[in-house]
Design a protein around this motif. Structure first.
Motif, PDB file in Angstrom:
ATOM      1  N   ILE A  53      45.392 -12.401 -79.747  1.00 60.39           N
ATOM      2  CA  ILE A  53      45.851 -13.135 -78.630  1.00 60.39           C
ATOM      3  C   ILE A  53      46.452 -12.290 -77.570  1.00 60.39           C
ATOM      4  O   ILE A  53      47.317 -11.494 -77.793  1.00 60.39           O
ATOM      5  N   LEU A  57      53.646 -14.826 -75.915  1.00 58.33           N
ATOM      6  CA  LEU A  57      53.980 -15.684 -76.956  1.00 58.33           C
ATOM      7  C   LEU A  57      55.462 -16.033 -77.142  1.00 58.33           C
ATOM      8  O   LEU A  57      56.253 -14.709 -77.345  1.00 58.33           O
ATOM      9  N   GLY A  60      56.420 -13.441 -80.455  1.00 61.44           N
ATOM     10  CA  GLY A  60      55.275 -12.710 -80.894  1.00 61.44           C
ATOM     11  C   GLY A  60      54.421 -13.261 -81.677  1.00 61.44           C
ATOM     12  O   GLY A  60      54.049 -14.547 -81.765  1.00 61.44           O
ATOM     13  N   SER A  61      53.451 -12.295 -82.475  1.00 63.45           N
ATOM     14  CA  SER A  61      52.630 -12.807 -83.451  1.00 63.45           C
ATOM     15  C   SER A  61      52.903 -13.162 -84.799  1.00 63.45           C
ATOM     16  O   SER A  61      52.096 -13.367 -85.958  1.00 63.45           O
ATOM     17  N   CYS A  84      46.801 -11.392 -87.589  1.00 59.48           N
ATOM     18  CA  CYS A  84      47.042 -12.071 -86.227  1.00 59.48           C
ATOM     19  C   CYS A  84      47.825 -10.896 -85.468  1.00 59.48           C
ATOM     20  O   CYS A  84      48.827 -10.409 -85.917  1.00 59.48           O
ATOM     21  N   SER A  85      47.126 -10.330 -84.262  1.00 61.66           N
ATOM     22  CA  SER A  85      48.159  -9.394 -83.375  1.00 61.66           C
ATOM     23  C   SER A  85      47.923 -10.168 -81.901  1.00 61.66           C
ATOM     24  O   SER A  85      47.245 -10.827 -81.667  1.00 61.66           O
ATOM     25  N   ASN A  86      49.039  -9.581 -81.347  1.00 62.58           N
ATOM     26  CA  ASN A  86      49.333  -9.934 -79.936  1.00 62.58           C
ATOM     27  C   ASN A  86      49.385  -8.820 -78.967  1.00 62.58           C
ATOM     28  O   ASN A  86      50.087  -7.964 -79.151  1.00 62.58           O
ATOM     29  N   THR A  88      50.409  -8.377 -75.198  1.00 59.13           N
ATOM     30  CA  THR A  88      51.152  -9.049 -74.201  1.00 59.13           C
ATOM     31  C   THR A  88      50.546  -9.018 -72.782  1.00 59.13           C
ATOM     32  O   THR A  88      49.780  -7.753 -72.473  1.00 59.13           O
TER      33      THR A  88
END
Length: 223
Positions: A53, A57, A60-61, A84-86, A88
């Protein structure tokens, strides 16, 4: 003739050069972390699903990552790793560079969410044509999702649906700090685990549109 090392000279050296030693320690730590990250065992492409993503968020994730693992354990027990990883949206170009390194060059990510500006740069070739995905149009209609904004010209010069507007998925949209970015949910083409990626996209649509299994940020974070 070599200059002898004395306590006074050592103190003077450290006064002006201490930062070099701190920098060396930091660089060493970063190097070791990168080494272990690059060399750690990874699941085969046909045994994993990664959701990346690209956006800011709430929290976060972590919640997404837990949800992915729960999906794997319950519905895809033969698969090895769902995560899932984020990335930014940095004020500088760091976020774009991280996305390019992981997704554009590194080939990471099976499910992908990104702002429209990024989507438009990758749509012609990187994403799976959702029009050709069995059952997806019926599911979108069932969930009341209008994916017209996710259409883009493909390599054949024709318009295809390459993304699903996150704004049409209220539960998912609630997790973004700035939903005005106009995010789109896509699937990477030729990801090595296409059938499972398609099934996971459908589960995301089912669970993150009206909050069936997944929860809104307000429910989880108490906003």
């Amino acid at each position: 003739m070599k200059t002898p090392i004395t306590l006074a000279r050592l103190k003077t050296h450290l006064t002006y050069s201490w930062w070099k030693y701190v920098l060396a320690v930091v660089l060493c730590a970063l190097g070791m972390n990168l080494f272990f990250t690059m060399t750690q065992a990874k699941a085969p492409e046909d045994q994993k699903i990664e959701w990346i993503i690209f956006g800011d968020l709430y929290g976060g994730s972590e919640f997404f990552n837990n949800w992915m693992e729960n999906q794997r354990a319950e519905y895809f027990p033969d698969q090895a790793d769902f995560s899932c990883s984020n990335i930014t949206l940095e004020a500088s170009s760091a976020g774009i560079q991280a996305w390019l390194a992981r997704v554009g060059v590194g080939g990471d990510g099976d499910l992908l969410i990104m702002p429209r500006s990024t989507f438009e740069g990758y749509a012609n070739g990187l994403f799976m044509d959702l029009d050709a995905m069995e059952g997806i149009q019926e599911l979108l209609a069932e969930q009341g999702i209008n994916a017209e904004a996710g259409r883009w010209k493909g390599p054949d010069g024709e318009q295809h649906t390459y993304g699903i507007p996150v704004s049409q998925m209220p539960t998912l949209c609630s997790w973004f700090i700035d939903p005005s970015q106009d995010y789109l949910l896509c699937v990477r083409a030729n990801n090595g685990n296409e059938k499972v990626a398609e099934e996971m996209l459908k589960r995301v649509i089912e669970n993150w549109t009206r909050g069936n299994d997944a929860l809104s940020a307000a429910q989880v974070l108490g906003n």
